[in-house]
Every structure is written in structure tokens, then in C-alpha cells.
Design a protein around this motif. Structure first.
Motif, mmCIF file in Angstrom:
data_model
loop_
_atom_site.group_PDB
_atom_site.id
_atom_site.type_symbol
_atom_site.label_atom_id
_atom_site.label_comp_id
_atom_site.label_asym_id
_atom_site.label_seq_id
_atom_site.Cartn_x
_atom_site.Cartn_y
_atom_site.Cartn_z
ATOM 1 N N GLN A 169 7.279 17.883 0.009
ATOM 2 C CA GLN A 169 5.928 18.088 -0.612
ATOM 3 C C GLN A 169 5.003 17.391 -0.750
ATOM 4 O OE1 GLN A 169 5.567 21.353 -1.512
ATOM 5 N NE2 GLN A 169 7.639 22.155 -1.720
ATOM 6 N N HIS A 170 3.633 17.497 -0.858
ATOM 7 C CA HIS A 170 2.527 16.466 -0.905
ATOM 8 C C HIS A 170 2.196 16.200 -2.298
ATOM 9 C CE1 HIS A 170 2.295 16.657 3.249
ATOM 10 N NE2 HIS A 170 1.688 17.819 3.463
ATOM 11 N N TRP A 171 1.858 15.005 -2.824
ATOM 12 C CA TRP A 171 1.663 14.668 -3.999
ATOM 13 C C TRP A 171 0.285 13.948 -4.364
ATOM 14 C CZ3 TRP A 171 5.672 16.584 -7.082
ATOM 15 C CH2 TRP A 171 6.927 16.687 -6.138
ATOM 16 N N LEU A 172 -0.131 14.097 -5.325
ATOM 17 C CA LEU A 172 -1.598 13.260 -5.698
ATOM 18 C C LEU A 172 -1.423 12.338 -6.984
ATOM 19 C CD1 LEU A 172 -5.077 14.483 -5.524
ATOM 20 C CD2 LEU A 172 -4.332 13.624 -7.931
ATOM 21 N N ALA A 173 -1.501 11.210 -6.884
ATOM 22 C CA ALA A 173 -1.545 10.242 -8.118
ATOM 23 C C ALA A 173 -2.824 9.541 -8.534
ATOM 24 C CB ALA A 173 -0.461 9.036 -7.850
ATOM 25 N N VAL A 174 -3.027 9.659 -9.668
ATOM 26 C CA VAL A 174 -4.558 8.825 -10.050
ATOM 27 C C VAL A 174 -3.625 7.659 -11.047
ATOM 28 C CG1 VAL A 174 -6.605 8.879 -11.564
ATOM 29 C CG2 VAL A 174 -5.544 11.053 -10.135
ATOM 30 N N LEU A 175 -4.220 6.364 -10.505
ATOM 31 C CA LEU A 175 -3.822 5.059 -11.335
ATOM 32 C C LEU A 175 -5.116 4.540 -11.866
ATOM 33 C CD1 LEU A 175 -4.063 2.254 -9.726
ATOM 34 C CD2 LEU A 175 -2.568 3.661 -8.046
ATOM 35 N N ASP A 176 -4.766 3.614 -12.832
ATOM 36 C CA ASP A 176 -5.799 2.832 -13.445
ATOM 37 C C ASP A 176 -5.182 1.632 -14.074
ATOM 38 O OD1 ASP A 176 -8.577 3.532 -15.089
ATOM 39 O OD2 ASP A 176 -7.189 2.217 -16.256
ATOM 40 N N ILE A 177 -6.127 0.561 -13.778
ATOM 41 C CA ILE A 177 -5.618 -0.571 -14.137
ATOM 42 C C ILE A 177 -5.740 -0.997 -15.668
ATOM 43 C CG2 ILE A 177 -6.080 -3.247 -13.865
ATOM 44 C CD1 ILE A 177 -7.215 -2.633 -11.335
ATOM 45 N N ASP A 178 -4.827 -1.164 -16.331
ATOM 46 C CA ASP A 178 -4.687 -1.417 -17.688
ATOM 47 C C ASP A 178 -5.397 -2.632 -18.306
ATOM 48 O OD1 ASP A 178 -2.726 0.846 -18.011
ATOM 49 O OD2 ASP A 178 -0.855 -0.619 -17.965
ATOM 50 N N HIS A 179 -6.308 -2.388 -19.252
ATOM 51 C CA HIS A 179 -7.013 -3.233 -20.135
ATOM 52 C C HIS A 179 -7.834 -4.084 -18.962
ATOM 53 C CE1 HIS A 179 -4.850 -2.745 -23.638
ATOM 54 N NE2 HIS A 179 -3.668 -3.130 -22.989
ATOM 55 N N PHE A 180 -8.350 -3.339 -17.988
ATOM 56 C CA PHE A 180 -9.117 -4.130 -16.926
ATOM 57 C C PHE A 180 -10.630 -4.647 -17.775
ATOM 58 C CE2 PHE A 180 -12.325 -4.225 -13.422
ATOM 59 C CZ PHE A 180 -11.681 -4.990 -12.611
ATOM 60 N N LYS A 181 -11.152 -4.136 -18.567
ATOM 61 C CA LYS A 181 -12.261 -4.560 -19.144
ATOM 62 C C LYS A 181 -12.191 -6.005 -19.878
ATOM 63 C CE LYS A 181 -15.909 -3.553 -22.648
ATOM 64 N NZ LYS A 181 -15.873 -4.752 -23.304
ATOM 65 N N ARG A 182 -10.844 -6.089 -20.507
ATOM 66 C CA ARG A 182 -10.265 -7.079 -20.841
ATOM 67 C C ARG A 182 -10.378 -8.554 -19.845
ATOM 68 N NH1 ARG A 182 -4.657 -7.297 -23.816
ATOM 69 N NH2 ARG A 182 -5.984 -5.506 -25.090
ATOM 70 N N GLY B 54 -14.681 1.680 -10.101
ATOM 71 C CA GLY B 54 -14.236 0.751 -11.339
ATOM 72 C C GLY B 54 -12.805 0.475 -10.937
ATOM 73 N N GLU B 55 -11.800 0.717 -11.891
ATOM 74 C CA GLU B 55 -10.604 0.237 -11.942
ATOM 75 C C GLU B 55 -9.759 1.722 -11.530
ATOM 76 O OE1 GLU B 55 -11.334 0.617 -16.440
ATOM 77 O OE2 GLU B 55 -12.406 0.241 -14.515
ATOM 78 N N GLU B 56 -10.199 2.725 -11.178
ATOM 79 C CA GLU B 56 -9.385 3.888 -10.869
ATOM 80 C C GLU B 56 -9.170 4.149 -9.328
ATOM 81 O OE1 GLU B 56 -9.522 8.319 -12.854
ATOM 82 O OE2 GLU B 56 -11.196 7.912 -11.648
ATOM 83 N N PHE B 57 -7.813 4.486 -8.811
ATOM 84 C CA PHE B 57 -7.567 4.564 -7.706
ATOM 85 C C PHE B 57 -6.950 5.887 -7.303
ATOM 86 C CE2 PHE B 57 -7.947 0.091 -8.346
ATOM 87 C CZ PHE B 57 -8.440 -0.300 -7.137
ATOM 88 N N VAL B 58 -6.747 6.585 -6.330
ATOM 89 C CA VAL B 58 -6.152 7.852 -6.183
ATOM 90 C C VAL B 58 -5.402 7.734 -4.600
ATOM 91 C CG1 VAL B 58 -6.534 10.356 -5.614
ATOM 92 C CG2 VAL B 58 -7.797 9.226 -7.139
ATOM 93 N N ILE B 59 -3.957 8.219 -4.794
ATOM 94 C CA ILE B 59 -3.241 8.390 -3.625
ATOM 95 C C ILE B 59 -2.814 9.581 -3.151
ATOM 96 C CG2 ILE B 59 -0.861 7.308 -2.945
ATOM 97 C CD1 ILE B 59 -1.067 5.690 -5.599
ATOM 98 N N LEU B 60 -2.814 9.952 -2.114
ATOM 99 C CA LEU B 60 -2.494 11.041 -1.471
ATOM 100 C C LEU B 60 -1.272 10.630 -0.710
ATOM 101 C CD1 LEU B 60 -5.608 12.931 -0.287
ATOM 102 C CD2 LEU B 60 -4.274 13.318 -2.119
ATOM 103 N N LEU B 61 0.046 11.303 -1.323
ATOM 104 C CA LEU B 61 1.276 10.766 -0.576
ATOM 105 C C LEU B 61 1.746 12.022 0.181
ATOM 106 C CD1 LEU B 61 3.601 8.888 -0.809
ATOM 107 C CD2 LEU B 61 4.680 9.920 -2.819
ATOM 108 N N ARG B 62 2.230 11.738 1.279
ATOM 109 C CA ARG B 62 2.467 13.093 2.235
ATOM 110 C C ARG B 62 4.043 13.141 2.401
ATOM 111 N NH1 ARG B 62 -1.705 13.757 6.549
ATOM 112 N NH2 ARG B 62 -3.815 13.213 5.625
#
Length: 349
Positions: free
Chosen positions: A202-215, A251-259
Motif C-alpha cells: 500500500q501507500h502511506w502518508l505520515a505527518v511528523l512534528d518536532i517535539d518542543h521546537f519552540k523551546r 515551521g516544524e511540520e513535515f509530511v512523508i508519502l511512503l510508496r
């Protein structure tokens, strides 16, 4: 001359890499009367370099590869083409080879900032004179300039990853690919000879965020914050395949399309990246972690719904301790997330 002008008009009229590639390889094929012409992707995966056909002209037929289908879709190792490998290592602009059967191949690497991601290949061109070579050089200069312009408009200026505005086109291609793969899987299920070989890719979508990036920004300053973003982008490139798509959404948000991979492999790949980040020693900052939420891509569901489910999984990861990778369907199955159906739509909680 009229034909050359027509090709130049076509090349400079495109705002899409694929159409640009088709135009330039068509122009070179017509100019050199080649038997075959291809656009090759030069892909780097770890310490290995692969050569993968992107666009081909064979017997007057145009073939455009879809890199979303298949599991081993990186192409062939560059060592399969020793002259091409040697020429790229030596930063040559024109590489030629004549094999034992007299077949002549000309490779034209497209150099950008001392790197090559695209190479044009012409097989059995006619012998061309100095004037033809000069015209070819002119076409390649125009092509290279437009590739740079497209890259500049499609890439995040800080990290070099794809930017948010390119997501829709890439996601649409994934949806089309996923629909085709689903149709192929349905065919396999009804074929007794193929059923036992079936694997659920299958194909997959992931959203990731860096923890405590403001800090990080508040404690160390924005220069170190930017360095963290750049290093996260580098870890993304080294953790995923060339065929996967990586985006910085802002900002600190990224998206991955995994094939094209299984659920088990998708979990392993996302977890491996999360661990790579957690174990990396960021200069001055030290330890940085990321939280991730991912979903399977359903080709018949709107993009906003797919991203919304990934966001819900990400929010759960952030609110339950951070430095986690969460799969949306598992959260629903375990009762951690609930879905309430209304008459109009689906609401996520």
C-alpha cells in the motif's frame, strides 16, 4: 531552424518537470535522428547509486514510467553502466560508449551544483557536425536553466525538501498509482495461479512534528532552530527511499508519502526514522525528538480526510508523551480514538 525554435518554445512553456523532460528528449531525438532516447533518473540511496528510466522513446512510442508501482523500483545499479559511472565520477558533460555490436550510446548528465539527478541518453544517433553540437548545447543550457527554476519554485528554501504547494500534484499521482495497484491486486485475488504470491503493498502518508521546537528557538536562538530543521531534513533523506516523497509543510511540520510497502514495513520504516532522530546528537541543542502519525492512503478518499486522520494520530502521539509513532487505524481499534458518524460527514475525535 524552424523545428528547433518550435522545440525551444515548447521547452520554455512548461512548468512541470515531466513535460519539460518529454520536450527536451523529443527535441534531441529529432535533432540527432536517434533510434532510442531516454531520460534517466540518477538516484542515490545510502552509499549506492541507481539508474532508473523516467521517459523513453522506443520505436516512435513514448513511455513514461510510474515510480509508484512495484517494490524494487530504484532501477539498476550504476555499475551496470561502467562508462556512465566513470563519466559521472569524473564530472564529464558528454559520455560516449560503443559496444561490441557497434551500438553507440551518448549520455548527457545534467549537472546542477556539482550534482546530477537527471541524465539524457541517446542511442545510435547519426553522426552530427559542429553546428548540431552547438544547437544541442543550447538546448541543454535552456533545459538546465528551466530545471533550476522549477526546482527553486518547488523546494523549501531552507531544507531543500519539496514544499507544501507541490504536495497536491504529488499526492494526486499517488492516488492514481494506488488505484491502479488496487485494481491489480483485485485481479490477483481472482487468479488462482497468482493468489499465493500476493503481497499487500500500500501507500502511506505520515505527518511528523518536532517535539518542543519552540523551546529550541527560545533557548538556543533561531539559527540553531534552523540548523535542527536542516538536520531533520537530512535524516529524512537518509532514512527513506528515493521514490518516497518528503515535504516541509512549514515551521516544524513535515509530511512523508511512503510508496508501495506493507503495513509491517511502513511501521518499521517510520519507527526507524523516529529512532534515528532520537539518537542523533544535534550540535549545541543535544537531543531532539519527533512525533508521527500515519495512515494508509485510500485512493477513493479526499486528501483532506486522509491528512485529517494522520493529524489525529499525530495529535494523539503529542498528547500521550511525544517521541512516538502512531498508526491511526490501531488507535481506533484500541479505543484511543473514536469516530462518530453524522448524516453529513465523518467527524474525528
Amino acid at each position: 531552424m524552424e523545428t528547433i525554435i518550435k522545440h525551444l518554445v515548447e521547452i520554455t512553456g512548461h512548468r512541470d518537470h515531466e513535460l519539460l523532460n518529454i520536450s527536451v528528449i523529443s527535441a534531441l531525438r529529432e535533432l540527432t535522428h536517434a533510434e532510442q532516447a531516454r531520460v534517466l533518473d540518477i538516484l542515490v540511496s545510502g552509499q549506492q547509486i541507481f539508474v532508473k528510466p523516467r521517459i523513453s522513446f522506443e520505436n516512435e512510442k513514448l513511455i513514461v514510467a510510474d515510480d509508484g508501482l512495484g517494490v524494487n523500483n530504484n532501477g539498476e545499479l550504476i555499475s551496470t553502466f561502467p562508462d556512465l559511472q566513470k563519466g559521472i565520477a569524473e564530472h564529464q558533460n558528454v559520455i560516449e560508449n560503443v559496444d561490441a555490436h557497434g551500438t553507440r550510446t551518448v549520455w548527457l548528465p545534467i549537472w546542477m551544483n556539482d550534482k546530477v539527478h537527471t541524465c539524457l541518453e541517446i542511442v545510435n544517433p547519426t553522426t552530427y557536425n559542429q553546428n548540431t553540437k552547438e544547437v544541442m548545447d543550447g538546448i541543454l543550457i535552456v533545459y538546465r536553466n528551466f530545471q533550476n527554476l522549477l526546482d527553486y519554485s518547488e523546494r523549501d528554501s531552507l531544507t531543500g525538501l519539496l514544499n507544501r504547494k507541490t504536495f497536491d500534484d504529488n499526492f494526486s499521482k499517488i492516488l492514481r498509482t494506488s488505484a491502479l495497484a488496487g485494481a491489480s491486486a483485485d485481479s490477483a485475488r481472482t487468479d488462482p495461479e497468482r493468489r499465493h504470491d500476493e503481497t499487500e503493498k500500500q501507500h502511506w502518508l505520515a505527518v511528523l512534528d518536532i517535539d518542543h521546537f519552540k523551546r529550541v528557538n527560545d533557548q538556543f536562538g533561531h539559527l540553531y532552530g534552523d540548523e535542527v530543521l536542516i538536520l531533520i531534513a537530512n535524516l529524512l533523506r537518509s532514512s527513506f527511499r528515493p521514490s518516497d516523497k518528503l515535504f516541509r509543510f512549514g515551521g516544524e511540520e513535515f509530511v512523508i508519502l511512503l510508496r508501495s510497502t506493507s503495513l509491517e514495513d511502513a511501521k518499521h520504516i517510520f519507527e526507524r526514522f523516529r529512532e534515528n532522530v532520537a539518537h542523533y546528537d544535534f550540535p549545541q541543542v543535544g537531543t531532539v525528538t519527533v512525533s508521527m502519525g500515519f495512515v494508509q492512503i485510500n485512493p477513493f478518499e479526499p486528501a483532506v480526510g486522509i491528512i485529517g486522520r494522520a493529524d489525529q494520530a499525530l495529535y494523539f502521539a503529542k498528547s500521550s508523551g511525544r517521541n512516538k509513532t502512531c498508526y491511526y487505524d490501531e488507535l481506533v481499534e484500541n479505543g484511543d480514538l473514536k469516530i462518530e458518524h453524522s448524516n453529513d460527514d465523518v467527524e474525528f475525535f
